[in-house]
Scaffold this active site. Structure first.
Site, PDB file in Angstrom:
ATOM      1  N   HIS A 138      -3.066   7.228   2.631  1.00 50.04           N
ATOM      2  CA  HIS A 138      -3.531   5.949   2.075  1.00 50.04           C
ATOM      3  C   HIS A 138      -4.909   5.653   2.654  1.00 50.04           C
ATOM      4  O   HIS A 138      -5.165   5.873   3.843  1.00 50.04           O
ATOM      5  CB  HIS A 138      -2.540   4.844   2.434  1.00 50.04           C
ATOM      6  CG  HIS A 138      -3.068   3.480   2.148  1.00 50.04           C
ATOM      7  ND1 HIS A 138      -3.590   3.145   0.915  1.00 50.04           N
ATOM      8  CD2 HIS A 138      -3.185   2.369   2.931  1.00 50.04           C
ATOM      9  CE1 HIS A 138      -4.006   1.881   0.960  1.00 50.04           C
ATOM     10  NE2 HIS A 138      -3.767   1.394   2.164  1.00 50.04           N
ATOM     11  N   CYS A 140       0.817  -1.229   0.000  1.00 49.62           N
ATOM     12  CA  CYS A 140       0.000   0.000   0.000  1.00 49.62           C
ATOM     13  C   CYS A 140       0.848   1.275   0.000  1.00 49.62           C
ATOM     14  O   CYS A 140       0.331   2.355  -0.282  1.00 49.62           O
ATOM     15  CB  CYS A 140      -0.967  -0.001   1.170  1.00 49.62           C
ATOM     16  SG  CYS A 140      -2.077  -1.404   1.138  1.00 49.62           S
ATOM     17  N   ASN A 143     -10.228   0.047  -0.078  1.00 50.72           N
ATOM     18  CA  ASN A 143      -8.768   0.144  -0.050  1.00 50.72           C
ATOM     19  C   ASN A 143      -8.224  -0.384  -1.382  1.00 50.72           C
ATOM     20  O   ASN A 143      -8.302  -1.579  -1.650  1.00 50.72           O
ATOM     21  CB  ASN A 143      -8.241  -0.691   1.129  1.00 50.72           C
ATOM     22  CG  ASN A 143      -6.725  -0.657   1.245  1.00 50.72           C
ATOM     23  OD1 ASN A 143      -6.029  -0.193   0.343  1.00 50.72           O
ATOM     24  ND2 ASN A 143      -6.212  -1.171   2.358  1.00 50.72           N
TER      25      ASN A 143
HETATM   26  O1  UT7 Z   1      -3.679  -1.063   3.622  1.00 48.74           O
HETATM   27  C1  UT7 Z   1      -3.360  -1.657   4.827  1.00 48.74           C
HETATM   28  C2  UT7 Z   1      -4.219  -2.867   4.907  1.00 48.74           C
HETATM   29  N1  UT7 Z   1      -5.075  -3.072   5.977  1.00 48.74           N
HETATM   30  C3  UT7 Z   1      -5.479  -2.228   6.945  1.00 48.74           C
HETATM   31  O2  UT7 Z   1      -5.099  -1.109   7.068  1.00 48.74           O
HETATM   32  C4  UT7 Z   1      -6.446  -2.792   7.914  1.00 48.74           C
HETATM   33  C5  UT7 Z   1      -6.271  -2.237   9.284  1.00 48.74           C
HETATM   34  N2  UT7 Z   1      -7.206  -2.801  10.193  1.00 48.74           N
HETATM   35  C6  UT7 Z   1      -8.528  -2.484  10.162  1.00 48.74           C
HETATM   36  O3  UT7 Z   1      -8.945  -1.667   9.357  1.00 48.74           O
HETATM   37  C7  UT7 Z   1      -9.443  -3.114  11.176  1.00 48.74           C
HETATM   38  O4  UT7 Z   1      -8.664  -3.790  12.137  1.00 48.74           O
HETATM   39  C8  UT7 Z   1     -10.484  -4.092  10.542  1.00 48.74           C
HETATM   40  C9  UT7 Z   1     -11.480  -3.290   9.729  1.00 48.74           C
HETATM   41  C10 UT7 Z   1      -9.780  -5.104   9.668  1.00 48.74           C
HETATM   42  C11 UT7 Z   1     -11.228  -4.815  11.649  1.00 48.74           C
HETATM   43  O5  UT7 Z   1     -11.909  -3.885  12.485  1.00 48.74           O
HETATM   44  P1  UT7 Z   1     -11.910  -4.056  14.064  1.00 48.74           P
HETATM   45  O6  UT7 Z   1     -12.753  -2.991  14.601  1.00 48.74           O
HETATM   46  O7  UT7 Z   1     -10.457  -4.109  14.475  1.00 48.74           O
HETATM   47  O8  UT7 Z   1     -12.650  -5.429  14.252  1.00 48.74           O
HETATM   48  P2  UT7 Z   1     -12.083  -6.784  14.895  1.00 48.74           P
HETATM   49  O9  UT7 Z   1     -11.095  -7.422  13.976  1.00 48.74           O
HETATM   50  O10 UT7 Z   1     -11.637  -6.497  16.284  1.00 48.74           O
HETATM   51  O11 UT7 Z   1     -13.410  -7.657  14.926  1.00 48.74           O
HETATM   52  C12 UT7 Z   1     -14.518  -7.289  15.724  1.00 48.74           C
HETATM   53  C13 UT7 Z   1     -15.644  -8.274  15.457  1.00 48.74           C
HETATM   54  C14 UT7 Z   1     -15.211  -9.738  15.547  1.00 48.74           C
HETATM   55  O12 UT7 Z   1     -16.285 -10.462  16.132  1.00 48.74           O
HETATM   56  P3  UT7 Z   1     -16.233 -10.856  17.685  1.00 48.74           P
HETATM   57  O13 UT7 Z   1     -14.991 -11.664  17.862  1.00 48.74           O
HETATM   58  O14 UT7 Z   1     -16.187  -9.557  18.436  1.00 48.74           O
HETATM   59  O15 UT7 Z   1     -17.500 -11.612  17.869  1.00 48.74           O
HETATM   60  C15 UT7 Z   1     -15.072 -10.145  14.104  1.00 48.74           C
HETATM   61  O16 UT7 Z   1     -15.298 -11.527  13.906  1.00 48.74           O
HETATM   62  O17 UT7 Z   1     -16.149  -8.078  14.122  1.00 48.74           O
HETATM   63  C16 UT7 Z   1     -16.174  -9.340  13.450  1.00 48.74           C
HETATM   64  N3  UT7 Z   1     -15.965  -9.103  12.031  1.00 48.74           N
HETATM   65  C17 UT7 Z   1     -16.970  -8.848  11.182  1.00 48.74           C
HETATM   66  N4  UT7 Z   1     -18.315  -8.781  11.363  1.00 48.74           N
HETATM   67  C18 UT7 Z   1     -19.062  -8.492  10.279  1.00 48.74           C
HETATM   68  C19 UT7 Z   1     -14.795  -9.054  11.343  1.00 48.74           C
HETATM   69  N5  UT7 Z   1     -15.032  -8.783  10.046  1.00 48.74           N
HETATM   70  C20 UT7 Z   1     -16.373  -8.654   9.921  1.00 48.74           C
HETATM   71  C21 UT7 Z   1     -17.214  -8.360   8.831  1.00 48.74           C
HETATM   72  N6  UT7 Z   1     -18.548  -8.296   9.058  1.00 48.74           N
HETATM   73  N7  UT7 Z   1     -16.743  -8.135   7.598  1.00 48.74           N
END
Ligand code: UT7
Length: 319
Positions: free
Chosen positions: A246, A113, A276
């Site tokens: 980004h 990225c 993204n």
């Molecule tokens: O270009 C660089 C590439 N990547 C990034 O910059 C990504 C950086 N990270 C992020 O943007 C965030 O960490 C994410 C968007 C990937 C995740 O957001 P989060 O607020 O950190 O969520 P989490 O991973 O802590 O997950 C929270 C909950 C989980 O459920 P439980 O364990 O609380 O029951 C996940 O299973 O959300 C769940 N979850 C979803 N639910 C619905 C994860 N993905 C999804 C989804 N839809 N797509």
């Protein structure tokens, strides 16, 4: 002193749009989860027949048109991509051929990225060193092909697209400074670990990511790199007219802006409509803000990126 200056921008998004509601029928997710956790509403998806070089060609033609530069005037092509047309030759060579250019150096840069920042910094250094006059710098990605569409933690985040800039030699900056960093100890945190071996794919051919670790790291370095760029140029946050980060997650962008004390009114965001697009996200956002005339002559514009590696960097521009 010799400097480089951006003289044209262009971008291209594939026709097909995939909304969050569309995704609800593919994986166990919801529009409200995706919007509230990422700021994404939709993303563009390349057609089966389109390759990264095709997206790039469209963006490049627009950049060349806006700069009023012919293909024969381009003497360097750098393409930032993590989703090349093929393992080799480089997408830059394929793009060069599709643009009808011959002879000039053409190569890809792989910094995920942060790729466009790395590519722009490299082109700027070529020009400052007197090794070329006018460079085409492109970010182009088709992430839809490297996503596991059963993995809701990654497939909702990315989109396809391309952005391009033309930079040329000039007596005044232009590009004031570029700042590049990497920390390879994080190479497994955000990766596509698969490889080709003996005619087979070895390992996982899809993106894997520890989202929370990436998030925290991104917020930290996106702030640090802005201070680094400003300090080198004796500028203050208040001097910046536009921050173009980004586009990975609106919450990363908002946290960065808050820590820097910069109003979101001065931050260009495209994440809602593009998702993204990795190396394409910064030139795409730049092109949009140039075309809608938010970016104007003499303004200070700061581009910054972070991505797999980890890699991160910034380019400070006097427009
Ligand atoms: O270009 C660089 C590439 N990547 C990034 O910059 C990504 C950086 N990270 C992020 O943007 C965030 O960490 C994410 C968007 C990937 C995740 O957001 P989060 O607020 O950190 O969520 P989490 O991973 O802590 O997950 C929270 C909950 C989980 O459920 P439980 O364990 O609380 O029951 C996940 O299973 O959300 C769940 N979850 C979803 N639910 C619905 C994860 N993905 C999804 C989804 N839809 N797509």
């Amino acid at each position: 002193m010799m400097y480089s200056k951006i003289i044209g921008t262009g971008s291209y998004l594939p026709e097909k749009i995939l909304t969050n509601s569309d995704l609800e029928s593919i994986v166990d997710t919801s529009d409200s989860w995706i919007r509230s956790r990422t700021g994404i509403e939709q993303r563009h998806i390349a057609a089966e027949s389109e390759m990264a070089s095709d997206l790039a060609v469209n963006a490049c033609h627009k950049a060349m048109e806006s700069a009023d530069i012919g293909a024969d005037e381009i003497d360097l092509i750098i393409v930032a991509t993590t989703t090349p047309d093929m393992i080799f030759p480089s997408t830059a060579c394929i793009l060069q051929n599709k643009l009808g250019i011959q002879g000039c150096p053409a190569f890809d840069v792989q910094a995920v990225c942060s790729g466009f920042i790395y590519a722009l910094a490299t082109a700027d250094m070529f020009i400052r060193a007197g090794r070329c006059r006018t460079a085409l710098v492109v970010g182009t990605e088709i992430y839809s092909r490297i996503l596991d569409w059963n993995d809701r933690s990654t497939c909702v985040l990315f989109g396809d697209g391309a952005g391009a800039v033309l930079i040329t030699k000039c007596d005044q900056p232009g590009i004031l400074s570029s700042h590049l960093h990497a920390n390879g100890s994080h190479y497994t945190t955000l990766a596509l670990p698969g490889s080709i071996s003996r005619g087979k794919i070895k390992g996982n051919p899809f993106i894997t990511m520890d989202g929370n670790t990436v998030f925290k790291f991104a917020v930290k370095v996106m702030e640090e790199i802005v201070h680094e760029a400003l300090a080198e140029n004796n500028l203050q946050i208040s001097d910046i007219s536009w921050l173009i980060p980004h586009q990975a997650n609106i919450r990363i962008i908002q946290s960065t802006a808050k820590k820097l004390g910069i109003s979101m009114d001065k931050v260009v965001t495209t994440i809602a409509k593009h998702g993204n697009t990795s190396a394409a996200s910064i030139p795409l956002a730049l092109d949009i803000a140039v075309r809608d005339e938010r970016i104007r002559p003499d303004q200070y514009v700061l581009l910054e990126g972070v991505g797999g590696g980890f890699t991160w960097g910034a380019v400070l521009i006097r427009w």
